[in-house]
Design a protein around this motif. Structure first.
Motif, PDB file in Angstrom:
ATOM      1  N   ARG A 343      -3.551  12.472  -5.884  1.00  0.00           N
ATOM      2  CA  ARG A 343      -2.625  12.029  -4.830  1.00  0.00           C
ATOM      3  C   ARG A 343      -1.179  12.042  -5.317  1.00  0.00           C
ATOM      4  O   ARG A 343      -0.269  12.478  -4.603  1.00  0.00           O
ATOM      5  CB  ARG A 343      -3.007  10.620  -4.372  1.00  0.00           C
ATOM      6  N   GLU A 624      -5.544  14.019   2.311  1.00  0.00           N
ATOM      7  CA  GLU A 624      -4.132  13.646   2.318  1.00  0.00           C
ATOM      8  C   GLU A 624      -3.239  14.643   3.056  1.00  0.00           C
ATOM      9  O   GLU A 624      -2.168  14.266   3.549  1.00  0.00           O
ATOM     10  CB  GLU A 624      -3.624  13.517   0.876  1.00  0.00           C
ATOM     11  N   HIS A 656       1.643  15.687   6.046  1.00  0.00           N
ATOM     12  CA  HIS A 656       0.832  14.677   5.381  1.00  0.00           C
ATOM     13  C   HIS A 656       0.012  13.949   6.439  1.00  0.00           C
ATOM     14  O   HIS A 656       0.530  13.589   7.507  1.00  0.00           O
ATOM     15  CB  HIS A 656       1.709  13.678   4.623  1.00  0.00           C
ATOM     16  N   THR A 663      -6.017   3.310   0.300  1.00  0.00           N
ATOM     17  CA  THR A 663      -6.178   4.274  -0.784  1.00  0.00           C
ATOM     18  C   THR A 663      -6.906   3.611  -1.940  1.00  0.00           C
ATOM     19  O   THR A 663      -7.043   2.390  -2.006  1.00  0.00           O
ATOM     20  CB  THR A 663      -4.808   4.778  -1.276  1.00  0.00           C
TER      21      THR A 663
END
Length: 668
Positions: A343, A624, A656, A663
């Motif tokens: 990420r 993502e 995005h 998360t």
């Protein structure tokens, strides 16, 4: 009490290799296991035998995963069959019998299966030479019992007599005793095998089947190995640069599984296809040597050797230690870290502007490998590591002078600087416990045996996971991106699968196992773009292959991935099709057809870890980001030398994604 099949496997375990002895032919072992199953069924009063037929006495299942499948087959058979028929039929299912027996040995705490499937005796069993008690007192380990019977005049147990008859019939003693030892106990074996009626019946039937399987020897003139025509000076070099696997596959179709090629400065005998993969797996340790073809790789790093140039006991010891660092459990245990690293890296990707995929993917994979394998980020060193690996591979391929180039000398210096930084970090923080990482395992190995891993070899050892990740794993992932972006429907399915994974919260091993579509996409990518399409070896001992003699000293290229492109194994092999790996089709299960990580004792250590890493990384990206699909007509350009990489492949982030689930980092 263990079943006969379990004890046969213990008898033929080669702990030095971490596998069953290579010198026992697979068919002989399968016949021995078939005899073992029938012998146990006879002792359990489920069957009876005479020279003419095998008879069912009682069809009641025993609740035994080794014996019950065969008992059920015998019960279903309407015709009267002799023992030779049933031995052959069960031997054809040798993989299932062997798998069931090994599984139970592991469950009972007698054997352990380490990373990469390496087998060894549990230390307590190895030291005590007794099996742990299940429903009675501990029992002596089979090899100890059998050797005592053979090399003494002690009165043997009837079960051990039966085991000796079975082991003798399928050739076990030829593999675990020297010729002098066999001569010493030959009369004793002959005497004992006559004492047990069941064992005698089985051994005679097995010997008859083995004799029938062996064609009479034929004297034939030696055939010359075919030569692939090539260009003056360049030989076959240009054709190989266009795609090694496709080149080898074309020659396989035209010339068969063995032929000779020439590239600037070198000649190779190529052994390719499933036949070559099978030969490498079963005979590679006896006839091949790894040192010479890749020696320049470690020479250029001032190291005495590396795992890719080791053979024998040192290779097995080093491989066992390294395999733990590349095991699937690494991704299961540290999946959350991999997600967070991914990420953080993809957050830097520009939105709306196309960019080249491979360098960015290399950054992602390098960060993952750095933290997971060593606890140190390679940030700032990635380009030098990539350049160094390319130079080392070119050097090993016959161009050692390339390492004199100033940019490669700088790359080597910078890479060694990173290695020293990793070692300094480990000295400061100590090892990860209870789950050591790759560098911890290597430092433990060095402490245990400084000669096996001397200080001069540490730089190359420390850098290996970084460079392997940058090269093979990152390139494979870039190819996976290409294959997924070409297929919007597949990308939708994988995105839905990723969302389901992350909506559960933290990534778990069980969650990773549910990434079915992603796993199959990774497997198909590895088929079309294998990490190890071929290996180089020097012939240590002359041998015959496909009717040709390959003399000692020959430089050999073994093309293990040629089976990937054969339509008799993978119909329409150029087509990307993840359904090849469903239970119904299972094309990859065909023997020696699917080998993206190579095969044999030098099979790539990342074979368990990499598919999980690819799946989890892809799932994180699709969770993502929304990526723009590729045009249907777009075809990626591929560089095949010194390794396979996509060239100029560009992707674009559309936006995005937003989602409500927390998360991984927020959950910690």
């Amino acid at each position: 009490m263990l079943r006969f099949a379990e004890e046969i496997l213990i008898l033929v375990l080669d702990e030095g290799r971490g596998d069953l002895v290579a010198s026992l032919p697979r068919r002989s072992l399968d016949l021995g296991l078939a005899g073992a199953v029938l012998m146990d069924l006879a002792l359990e009063n489920r069957i009876d035998t005479d020279p003419e037929r095998l008879m069912l006495v009682d069809a009641t299942p025993l609740g035994d995963q080794i014996l019950d499948p065969t008992l059920a087959e015998i019960a279903r058979e309407s015709q009267s069959r002799d023992i030779r028929y049933w031995l052959g039929r069960i031997a054809d299912q040798g993989d299932q019998v062997r798998g069931a027996a090994l599984t139970r040995l592991i469950e009972r705490g007698i054997l352990r299966s380490e990373a990469e499937g390496l087998l060894s005796m549990v230390p307590s069993v190895s030291r005590s030479r007794h099996y742990p008690a299940v429903d009675g007192p501990p029992v002596e380990e089979v090899r100890l019992r059998i050797m005592r019977v053979l090399f003494s005049d002690n009165v043997p147990d009837p079960r051990d007599i039966a085991m000796i008859a079975l082991a003798n019939a399928c050739g076990v003693f030829r593999t675990i005793l020297s010729s002098e030892e066999r001569a010493q106990v030959r009369d004793r074996i002959d005497l004992l095998t006559k004492l047990d009626l069941i064992g005698r019946t089985m051994s005679l039937a097995i010997e008859a089947l083995e004799a029938a399987d062996e064609p009479p020897p034929k004297s034939r003139p030696q055939k010359k190995i075919p030569v692939v025509p090539g260009l003056p000076l360049l030989g076959n070099g240009l054709a190989i640069r266009k795609g090694l696997v496709n080149f080898l596959t074309r020659q396989y179709r035209e010339l068969g599984p063995i032929f000779s090629i020439r590239v600037p400065g070198r000649r190779f005998v190529c052994m390719v296809g499933p036949e070559a993969a099978s030969f490498l797996a079963s005979h590679g340790k006896a006839v091949f040597r790894s040192l010479e073809p890749m020696a320049e790789l470690h020479n250029q790093m001032d190291a005495s050797r590396s795992i890719v140039t080791m053979d024998g006991v040192d290779h097995v010891t080093t491989r066992k230690a390294q395999a733990k660092g590349y095991a699937a459990r690494v991704m299961n245990d540290r999946g959350t870290e991999v997600v967070d690293i991914t990420r953080a890296e993809i957050a830097k990707w520009p939105v709306g502007k196309p960019f080249e995929a491979l360098p960015e993917v290399q950054n992602v994979i390098a960060e993952q490998m750095g933290y997971v394998m060593a606890g140190v980020s390679p940030r700032g060193y990635t380009q030098e590591l990539s350049a160094l690996l390319g130079g080392l591979l070119l050097s090993a391929a016959g161009f050692p002078r390339v390492m004199r180039l100033p940019r490669l000398r700088r790359a080597r210096s910078r890479a060694c600087e990173l290695a020293q930084a990793v070692l300094a970090h480990k000295r400061k923080v100590g090892p990860r416990r209870p789950n050591p990482d790759f560098i911890d395992l290597m430092l433990d190995l060095r402490e245990a045996d400084p000669q096996l891993l001397p200080e001069t070899n540490l730089n190359l050892t420390v850098l290996a996971p970084y460079m392997v990740g940058l090269d093979t794993t990152a390139s494979t992932f870039a190819f996976m991106l290409y294959n997924v972006l070409k297929r919007p429907r597949l990308m939708e399915r994988m995105t839905a699968e990723a969302d389901a994974l992350f909506d559960e919260g933290l990534v778990s091993g069980e969650g990773l196992r549910r990434l079915d579509v992603s796993r199959r996409a990774a497997m198909e990518t590895l088929r079309l773009h294998p990490t190890s399409p071929a290996v180089l070896r020097t012939v240590a001992n002359s041998f015959e292959f496909a009717g040709h003699t390959v003399p000692a000293g020959t430089l050999v290229m073994v093309g293990t991935a040629v089976g990937h492109m054969l339509d008799e194994y993978f119909p329409d092999p150029e087509h990307f099709d993840i359904d090849r790996y469903t239970k119904d089709r299972a094309e990859h299960r065909q023997r020696d057809a699917y080998a993206p990580f190579g095969t044999g004792s030098h099979r790539c250590l990342g074979s368990e870890l990499v598919p999980l890493q690819l799946s989890l990384t892809m799932a994180t990206i699709l969770r993502e980001l929304t990526l723009e699909p590729l045009a249907p007509e777009y075809v990626v350009r591929v560089r095949s030398f010194p390794t396979m990489q996509p060239v100029g492949f560009r992707i674009r982030v559309v936006r995005h994604r937003t989602h409500n689930a927390p998360t991984a980092g927020q959950l910690l």
